[in-house]
Design a protein around this motif. Structure first.
Motif, PDB file in Angstrom:
ATOM      1  N   LYS A 123       8.100  57.703 -25.620  1.00 19.29           N
ATOM      2  CA  LYS A 123       8.893  56.872 -26.827  1.00 19.29           C
ATOM      3  C   LYS A 123       7.929  57.326 -28.112  1.00 19.29           C
ATOM      4  O   LYS A 123       8.648  57.401 -29.079  1.00 19.29           O
ATOM      5  CB  LYS A 123       8.918  55.129 -26.660  1.00 19.29           C
ATOM      6  CG  LYS A 123      10.434  54.741 -26.403  1.00 19.29           C
ATOM      7  CD  LYS A 123       9.813  52.927 -26.094  1.00 19.29           C
ATOM      8  CE  LYS A 123      10.929  52.756 -25.798  1.00 19.29           C
ATOM      9  NZ  LYS A 123      12.070  51.531 -25.830  1.00 19.29           N
ATOM     10  N   VAL A 124       6.905  56.914 -28.257  1.00 23.68           N
ATOM     11  CA  VAL A 124       5.923  57.290 -29.483  1.00 23.68           C
ATOM     12  C   VAL A 124       6.139  58.695 -30.043  1.00 23.68           C
ATOM     13  O   VAL A 124       6.443  59.091 -31.301  1.00 23.68           O
ATOM     14  CB  VAL A 124       4.312  57.103 -29.206  1.00 23.68           C
ATOM     15  CG1 VAL A 124       3.962  57.572 -30.438  1.00 23.68           C
ATOM     16  CG2 VAL A 124       4.489  56.209 -29.116  1.00 23.68           C
ATOM     17  N   LYS A 126       9.127  60.639 -29.112  1.00 23.14           N
ATOM     18  CA  LYS A 126      10.753  61.016 -29.352  1.00 23.14           C
ATOM     19  C   LYS A 126      10.264  60.341 -31.125  1.00 23.14           C
ATOM     20  O   LYS A 126      11.430  61.163 -31.858  1.00 23.14           O
ATOM     21  CB  LYS A 126      11.055  60.062 -29.123  1.00 23.14           C
ATOM     22  CG  LYS A 126      12.879  59.688 -29.441  1.00 23.14           C
ATOM     23  CD  LYS A 126      13.638  59.171 -28.731  1.00 23.14           C
ATOM     24  CE  LYS A 126      15.719  59.039 -28.864  1.00 23.14           C
ATOM     25  NZ  LYS A 126      15.889  58.016 -28.148  1.00 23.14           N
ATOM     26  N   PHE A 127       9.381  59.242 -31.565  1.00 15.50           N
ATOM     27  CA  PHE A 127       9.178  58.847 -33.045  1.00 15.50           C
ATOM     28  C   PHE A 127       8.885  60.021 -34.023  1.00 15.50           C
ATOM     29  O   PHE A 127       9.154  60.344 -34.187  1.00 15.50           O
ATOM     30  CB  PHE A 127       8.814  57.160 -33.058  1.00 15.50           C
ATOM     31  CG  PHE A 127       8.983  57.178 -34.218  1.00 15.50           C
ATOM     32  CD1 PHE A 127       9.525  56.647 -35.591  1.00 15.50           C
ATOM     33  CD2 PHE A 127       7.009  57.453 -34.827  1.00 15.50           C
ATOM     34  CE1 PHE A 127       9.076  56.153 -37.042  1.00 15.50           C
ATOM     35  CE2 PHE A 127       6.743  57.289 -35.784  1.00 15.50           C
ATOM     36  CZ  PHE A 127       7.960  56.872 -36.727  1.00 15.50           C
ATOM     37  N   SER A 130      11.085  62.492 -35.038  1.00 15.34           N
ATOM     38  CA  SER A 130      12.707  62.123 -36.108  1.00 15.34           C
ATOM     39  C   SER A 130      11.630  62.322 -37.331  1.00 15.34           C
ATOM     40  O   SER A 130      12.307  62.487 -38.290  1.00 15.34           O
ATOM     41  CB  SER A 130      12.544  61.054 -35.595  1.00 15.34           C
ATOM     42  OG  SER A 130      11.436  59.699 -35.816  1.00 15.34           O
ATOM     43  N   ALA A 169       1.956  51.350 -36.476  1.00 18.44           N
ATOM     44  CA  ALA A 169       3.201  51.199 -35.865  1.00 18.44           C
ATOM     45  C   ALA A 169       3.308  50.690 -36.719  1.00 18.44           C
ATOM     46  O   ALA A 169       4.249  50.140 -37.059  1.00 18.44           O
ATOM     47  CB  ALA A 169       2.901  51.596 -34.517  1.00 18.44           C
ATOM     48  N   SER A 172       4.400  51.261 -39.905  1.00 19.34           N
ATOM     49  CA  SER A 172       5.493  51.708 -40.115  1.00 19.34           C
ATOM     50  C   SER A 172       6.900  50.752 -40.076  1.00 19.34           C
ATOM     51  O   SER A 172       7.832  51.466 -40.742  1.00 19.34           O
ATOM     52  CB  SER A 172       5.845  53.378 -39.315  1.00 19.34           C
ATOM     53  OG  SER A 172       6.221  52.471 -38.072  1.00 19.34           O
ATOM     54  N   ASN A 174       8.787  50.965 -37.465  1.00 20.39           N
ATOM     55  CA  ASN A 174      10.378  51.499 -36.577  1.00 20.39           C
ATOM     56  C   ASN A 174       9.989  50.626 -35.346  1.00 20.39           C
ATOM     57  O   ASN A 174       9.136  50.505 -34.545  1.00 20.39           O
ATOM     58  CB  ASN A 174       9.422  52.776 -36.568  1.00 20.39           C
ATOM     59  CG  ASN A 174      11.018  53.513 -35.662  1.00 20.39           C
ATOM     60  OD1 ASN A 174      10.937  53.513 -34.122  1.00 20.39           O
ATOM     61  ND2 ASN A 174      11.758  54.122 -36.141  1.00 20.39           N
ATOM     62  N   GLU A 176      11.261  51.366 -32.100  1.00 25.99           N
ATOM     63  CA  GLU A 176      11.346  52.463 -30.830  1.00 25.99           C
ATOM     64  C   GLU A 176       9.190  52.723 -31.418  1.00 25.99           C
ATOM     65  O   GLU A 176       8.827  52.818 -29.736  1.00 25.99           O
ATOM     66  CB  GLU A 176      11.578  53.514 -31.982  1.00 25.99           C
ATOM     67  CG  GLU A 176      13.005  53.788 -31.188  1.00 25.99           C
ATOM     68  CD  GLU A 176      13.584  52.788 -29.353  1.00 25.99           C
ATOM     69  OE1 GLU A 176      12.988  53.648 -29.175  1.00 25.99           O
ATOM     70  OE2 GLU A 176      14.008  52.303 -29.455  1.00 25.99           O
ATOM     71  N   PHE A 177       8.959  52.894 -32.176  1.00 29.41           N
ATOM     72  CA  PHE A 177       7.304  53.610 -32.385  1.00 29.41           C
ATOM     73  C   PHE A 177       6.869  52.403 -31.921  1.00 29.41           C
ATOM     74  O   PHE A 177       5.947  52.603 -31.044  1.00 29.41           O
ATOM     75  CB  PHE A 177       6.789  53.771 -33.757  1.00 29.41           C
ATOM     76  CG  PHE A 177       6.057  54.183 -33.839  1.00 29.41           C
ATOM     77  CD1 PHE A 177       5.049  54.179 -33.076  1.00 29.41           C
ATOM     78  CD2 PHE A 177       5.445  54.422 -35.302  1.00 29.41           C
ATOM     79  CE1 PHE A 177       3.402  54.773 -33.390  1.00 29.41           C
ATOM     80  CE2 PHE A 177       3.554  55.358 -35.596  1.00 29.41           C
ATOM     81  CZ  PHE A 177       3.237  55.380 -34.230  1.00 29.41           C
TER      82      PHE A 177
END
Length: 218
Positions: A123-124, A126-127, A130, A169, A172, A174, A176-177
């Motif tokens: 997951k991290v 993936k962030f 992006s 995190a 941020s 975010n 997801e992060f």
């Protein structure tokens, strides 16, 4: 002792000198081989002579460590009752009333995670992917990747780095992060390794001085 003078031509003298050099080289090779063999024998004899002493010392230290822990069992239990120390405390420090001596008992803790840590890392990552859009974001990406790198010896994430990851995190914002880091944190399963005993006393400048208890420190 009678001596004789031998006359040689220049060619014969050159041959004789070459012969002497060859003899000296062979003698040196023999001597070197003998020295190397003597070295191997000496090392073997020394190892076999010293090893029983090392094993005896190791057994004695292990026995003493176990004895020290047993002697402090009652103090640990009383400490829990008297000061409300919760179960699972990793270390205990006991200091003499005059403040000149102290003994620290505890367990070394090794970072470890269950399999779900991989989901959090994914997951991290993936962030991170992006973010990789321009050179400005590349610094943040590189920083996060460093925090996700594993310990070269154990192959696991360092708990201290996960704490830094949590801070990044939160900053941020975010989801997801943040969720990825939460999964990593929830997967944390530290492993307790060997017990240790540390002893310290006050030095001349009132600083704590460690009493060497291992072959390396002594």
């Amino acid at each position: 002792m009678n001596t004789k003078t031998v006359e040689m031509t220049a060619a014969e003298m050159a041959q004789f000198e070459e012969f002497k050099k060859e003899q000296a080289r062979k003698e040196k090779e023999v001597k070197t081989a003998e020295n190397r063999e003597a070295y191997k024998i000496l090392v073997d004899e020394t190892i076999n002579g010293v090893f029983p002493q090392i094993e005896e010392l190791s057994e004695m230290l292990a026995s003493k460590k176990e004895s020290i822990y047993r002697q402090f069992d009652e103090a640990v239990e009383l400490k829990a009752d008297a000061f409300g120390i919760k179960d699972g405390q990793r270390s205990h420090t006991f200091t003499s009333q005059d403040g000149k001596r102290r003994i620290i008992l505890g367990y070394h803790e090794t970072d470890a995670y269950d399999d779900t840590v991989n989901d959090g890392i994914a997951k991290v990552q993936k962030f991170i992917e992006s973010l990789a859009k321009d050179s400005d974001s590349q610094m943040l990406v590189s920083g996060i990747l460093r925090l996700l790198s594993t310990n070269t010896k154990t192959g696991t994430l360092k708990a201290s780095r996960v704490m830094q990851l949590r801070k990044m995190a939160d900053e941020s914002g975010n989801e997801e992060f943040i969720d990825g880091v939460k999964i990593i944190e929830a997967a944390y399963r530290p492993v307790l390794s060997k017990q240790y005993v540390r002893a310290e006393k006050r030095g001349n400048n009132n600083e704590w001085v460690n009493i060497p208890l291992g072959m390396t420190e002594a």
